[in-house]
Design an enzyme around this catalytic site. Structure first.
Site: not given
Ligand SMILES: Cc1ncc(COP(=O)(O)O)c(C=O)c1O
Length: 413
Positions: A157, A242, A271
């Site tokens: 993702f 990532d 995040k």
């Protein structure tokens, strides 16, 4: 709007709660693109949150792996408030110091003085920066005009923009958005031979999460990142990691790739970076960063001083040796408790996965119902993939609170 029942009704319905009223308004006015839980949260402190009815929850998902230091951590609140009183936003036409302080920390952790940081506002934007960096590096620096394709991994993702959703090798996120942008091909996670078969004259880079978060908390197999590094070196490709979900100390190192003893060419962060204030970053080596000179990429809000000040305060507490060691220990506790639960509920609990404070419990069936029952029992967790319940607690969550969370989880199975 909800209609109030008249006083003459034989059996008057219960008056709608504050939550009912807010959810009703949300259903009328918000785009219905999320599957939201019927809870309105109004207050948070550490790993605890309270809803509009005054109910308290143990929050072991922390804004989906985002509030690393817990809700309203005093040091982060103080840093953000101080910056709010001084200067909010001036754009990147000018310098602001919090952004430089953050860049100093991130580049030092990434690799001494030979590194560069670019700031944006989210994980998807940080990955967009990686994608643009890889293409432009191949075209303008390495002189490979034909190289544009990025290899990514099934179950991964990387975000919801058109490019990052295409990098996300999960058909369910693509449906209805075709035609998707060109330039992404997919390999099964951990399958080095499949990756080798995909490498061709058009390949620019490989992009991977060290642990697939949304895909069900699935760590890359041991040695896989090192094999990808070697493959990239052999073929002149960039290795892009990532770290949006895994970065800022969550797995016990500042960045999760550091467990593998490799050096990527560039990474993405978001995040936990701002402990909940929106900020993302792309960090790369100086040599690769030269591919994005003045005018080639940018963001109005990226590295906003308030978010950057919060991020500096977060980094300074989230990546101390003590905090990193504590995240490793607490991860081991989650694994031990999860595996004891598996032994008590064979078949029902299929597997425990993860590293540090990114932890998933795969159940045989009904994971979404388990998440809902957890909430009814006072525990906030969420679904990752089809069958996995994800825990991404704040680093300040105590061992006792984690154990309490696992007890509430068992009650909810
Ligand atoms: C690994 C990874 N990359 C990228 C993203 C996208 O981040 P954002 O939602 O901030 O755009 C996410 C979000 O869950 C993620 O887990």
């Amino acid at each position: 709007m909800i209609e109030a029942k008249s006083a003459s009704d034989a059996s008057p319905a219960k008056a709608p709660s504050k939550t009912d009223r807010i959810v009703d308004r949300a259903k009328h006015h918000l785009l219905q693109n999320y599957k939201q839980q019927p809870v309105v949260l109004v207050k948070g402190s550490g790993p605890w949150v309270w809803d509009a009815e005054g109910t308290k929850y143990l929050d072991l998902i922390a804004g989906i792996a985002t509030c690393a230091l817990g809700h309203c951590h005093p040091a982060v609140v103080e840093a953000a408030k101080k910056q709010l009183d001084a200067l909010w936003h001036v754009s990147n036409v000018f310098y602001t110091e919090p952004q430089i302080q953050l860049a100093e920390r991130l580049t030092a952790a990434f690799g001494g003085t030979d590194a560069r940081a670019f700031f944006c506002n989210s994980g998807a934007e940080a990955n967009e920066a990686l994608i643009k960096l890889a293409r432009r590096w191949q075209h303008e620096i390495a002189g490979n005009k034909e190289r544009f394709e990025i290899i990514t991994f099934e179950g991964g993702f990387h975000g919801r923009t058109l490019a990052t959703v295409t990098a996300t090798a999960q058909p369910k996120y693509h449906a209805g958005f075709e035609p998707l942008p060109k330039g992404f091909v997919y390999a099964p996670m951990g399958d080095l031979e499949a990756v080798k078969r995909l490498v061709g004259p058009q390949t620019a880079a490989i992009l991977i999460e060290p642990i697939q978060g949304e895909g069900g908390v699935r760590p890359a197999p041991a040695g896989f990142l090192a094999s990808l590094r070697a493959l990239c070196d052999q073929h002149g490709l960039l290795l892009l990691i990532d770290e949006v979900q895994t970065g800022i100390g969550r797995t016990g190192t500042p960045f999760a790739y550091q467990h593998d003893g490799i050096k990527p060419d560039a990474i993405s962060l978001a995040k936990s970076l701002g402990n909940g204030l929106p900020i993302g970053a792309m960090v790369c080596s100086d040599a690769v960063g030269k591919a994005l000179p003045s005018g080639t990429h940018g963001s109005t809000f990226g590295g906003n001083p308030v978010a950057a000040a919060a991020a500096v305060a977060t980094w300074d507490l989230a990546t101390t040796p003590q905090m990193l060691a504590s995240n490793v220990e607490k991860g081991a506790l989650l694994h031990r408790l999860g595996n004891e639960l598996k032994a008590r509920k064979p078949g029902r609990v299929v597997e425990c996965r993860g590293r540090g404070l990114l932890f998933g419990i795969e159940v045989d069936t009904g994971a979404a119902d388990v998440v809902a029952r957890c909430r009814q029992n006072g525990l906030l967790v969420n679904l990752a993939g089809e069958k996995t319940v994800r825990f991404a607690p704040a680093y300040v969550t105590t061992s006792h609170e984690l154990a309490e969370g696992l007890t509430l989880f068992e009650r909810s199975l």
